[in-house]
Structure formats: structure tokens, C-alpha cells
Design an enzyme around this catalytic site. Structure first.
Site, PDB file in Angstrom:
ATOM      1  N   TYR A   3      -5.037   9.924  -0.736  1.00  0.00           N
ATOM      2  CA  TYR A   3      -5.576   8.658  -1.232  1.00  0.00           C
ATOM      3  C   TYR A   3      -4.481   7.596  -1.185  1.00  0.00           C
ATOM      4  O   TYR A   3      -4.699   6.466  -0.733  1.00  0.00           O
ATOM      5  CB  TYR A   3      -6.088   8.837  -2.660  1.00  0.00           C
ATOM      6  CG  TYR A   3      -6.496   7.558  -3.347  1.00  0.00           C
ATOM      7  CD1 TYR A   3      -7.715   6.947  -3.055  1.00  0.00           C
ATOM      8  CD2 TYR A   3      -5.668   6.963  -4.302  1.00  0.00           C
ATOM      9  CE1 TYR A   3      -8.089   5.763  -3.692  1.00  0.00           C
ATOM     10  CE2 TYR A   3      -6.041   5.790  -4.941  1.00  0.00           C
ATOM     11  CZ  TYR A   3      -7.247   5.196  -4.639  1.00  0.00           C
ATOM     12  OH  TYR A   3      -7.613   4.029  -5.264  1.00  0.00           O
ATOM     13  N   SER A  45      -3.359   0.273  -4.158  1.00  0.00           N
ATOM     14  CA  SER A  45      -2.988   1.135  -5.288  1.00  0.00           C
ATOM     15  C   SER A  45      -1.488   1.371  -5.268  1.00  0.00           C
ATOM     16  O   SER A  45      -0.874   1.412  -4.192  1.00  0.00           O
ATOM     17  CB  SER A  45      -3.712   2.484  -5.199  1.00  0.00           C
ATOM     18  OG  SER A  45      -3.212   3.397  -6.154  1.00  0.00           O
TER      19      SER A  45
END
Length: 266
Positions: free
Chosen positions: A170, A157
Site C-alpha cells: 500500500y 500517505s
């Protein structure tokens, strides 16, 4: 190039995974399902895993008969992983492509208030789970992953590339996935190539909180003026997993519509 030659080239490109078997984790919806659909459309037999049996069954029902197999279970469960690999070995006798897509983010907010048990769960699933899938594919004696010049593509990501308030841990886990990708590529070459794709906001249920009710505002920060789709990420994964990328390994392909370069966040 003649029209006939062009048609032949396109036909070859369209079946880059003919005769191959691909495993996609977290594939009942969103990015994972999009990747499975793209690889199958290019000729692969696909094995889909996800936590919820009902959703997984619905996903597999969308594929042509005999081209997709569903195996439900939790990605961080060693028994589930063993079942998946044993089943692939028994049914197909090979594994060519591994796409590690499972990722969780059960918490939202500043790091200073982060629940550490939630943080451990994120690391277990996003980082250690990714490593475990690769380890077990390589070590499985009947999958011939190394002999088949196996390819691994993990979903990272852009949150792992720069601070992303609210989803910081995250992002930390995805930064680890990106570094894990590079490290595995160095260790497993030349037989196995390992790459990753790092998306920005993609229109899936997982990312709804990042754009719901304000999609136009969020997408305005992207030079391409839209958010990503599962098909965008699937195309990137298919490229990295194909023979077209035979000289590419240890790379993290940022698929973000230009938002990071333009100064935006994940």
C-alpha cells in the site's frame, strides 16, 4: 484591521469555492466525505463518487438540498469515470477541483508473501485510477478543466514516505501517487495545479486495524498526542485547492501530527 474588515475577510475565506464544482472520489465516508463536506461548506457544489450506492446515498443526504450529487461506481471502471464526467458536464458545465481519494489495501503482511494479483489490484486502483481520473478530466471537452485553472489534490500517505511493515505494498502504491503528483504538476502547469496530502493514521473505518483497541498507545508516538481526523485532512485539501495556494504546486503536504519527524511509522 477593523472589526468590520476582519468580518469581511472571514466571510470571503469561508466561501473560497463559491460558484465552483468539485469532484471527490471515494467520498461515501471517512476522509472523502470529510473533504466533500468542507468544500461544500466553503461554497462548492460537490459531486461524490463511491462504490456502494446505499452508503453514497446516505452520505449525500447529509448535505443541504441541491449542493451535492452522488454517482455510484467503481473508480477503476472507465465506464464509471465517463459517466461521472459526462454528468458533471451536462448538469454544471464545468469542473474546478478534482480530489482523488480512492485507495484500497486488501492485504496485510510481509512483501515476501504478497499475493501478486492483490498487488496488481492495488496498483490499478491507487495509481492508475488516480492517473485516469486526471487524464479524463483534462481531456473532457465540456468540463473546461484547464480553462478554469483546475486544481487536483490526491490523497497519498506517509506510508509512501518510509517503510510501514504490514502495509508495505500500500505504501509503495502511495509513493507512486506522490511521484505522480509531482510529475503531473510539471506537465500540466501553468494552467492546472496538482498537489497531494499524505496523512498518517486518521480515525476512519479504513484505518481501524492500525489503532483499534490501542489508540492511546499509537497516538503516544505523535507529538500532538492524537490521531488525525477526516476534518484535519479536509482542511489541508481545501487549502491546496483554494486560491490561497495559487503559487503552490507539485507538493505533497505531510499531515501526520509530527509522527514521522519524531521517528514513528505510518
Amino acid at each position: 484591521m477593523t472589526e468590520h474588515a476582519t468580518t469581511d475577510a472571514q466571510a470571503h475565506l469561508g466561501k473560497r469555492f463559491a460558484g465552483q464544482v468539485a469532484l471527490i472520489t471515494g467520498a461515501s465516508r471517512g476522509i472523502g466525505l470529510g473533504i466533500a463536506q468542507r468544500l461544500q461548506a466553503e461554497g462548492a457544489t460537490v459531486v461524490l463518487t463511491a462504490r456502494k450506492p446505499e452508503a453514497l446515498a446516505e452520505a449525500v443526504a447529509q448535505f443541504p438540498e441541491g449542493t451535492a450529487l452522488a454517482i455510484a461506481g467503481k473508480s477503476d471502471n472507465p465506464e464509471h469515470r465517463a459517466e461521472v464526467y459526462d454528468t458533471i458536464a451536462e448538469k454544471f458545465g464545468r469542473l474546478d477541483v478534482l480530489v482523488t481519494n480512492v485507495g484500497i489495501n486488501p492485504v496485510y503482511g510481509p512483501l515476501i508473501d504478497l499475493d501478486l494479483d492483490a498487488a496488481r489490484k492495488i496498483l490499478d486502483v491507487n495509481v492508475l485510477g488516480t492517473l485516469a481520473w486526471v487524464q479524463e478530466a483534462v481531456h473532457h471537452e465540456r468540463l473546461n478543466f484547464r480553462e478554469n485553472k483546475g486544481r487536483v489534490v490526491s490523497i497519498s500517505s506517509v506510508a509512501g514516505e518510509r517503510p510501514s511493515p504490514g502495509i508495505s505494498f500500500y505504501g509503495i502504491s502511495k509513493a507512486a501517487v506522490s511521484h505522480l503528483t509531482r510529475s503531473l504538476a510539471v506537465e500540466l502547469g501553468p494552467d492546472i495545479r496538482v498537489n497531494a496530502v499524505a496523512p498518517a493514521v486518521v480515525k476512519t473505518d479504513f484505518a481501524t486495524a492500525l489503532y483499534e483497541g490501542r489508540e492511546e498507545e499509537v497516538s503516544a508516538a505523535y507529538p500532538v498526542k492524537r490521531l488525525g481526523t477526516p476534518e484535519d485532512i479536509a482542511a489541508a485539501v481545501a487549502y491546496l485547492a483554494s486560491s490561497d495556494a495559487d503559487w503552490i504546486t507539485a507538493q505533497v503536504l505531510t499531515a501526520d501530527g509530527g509522527v514521522i519527524t519524531a521517528g514513528g511509522n505510518a
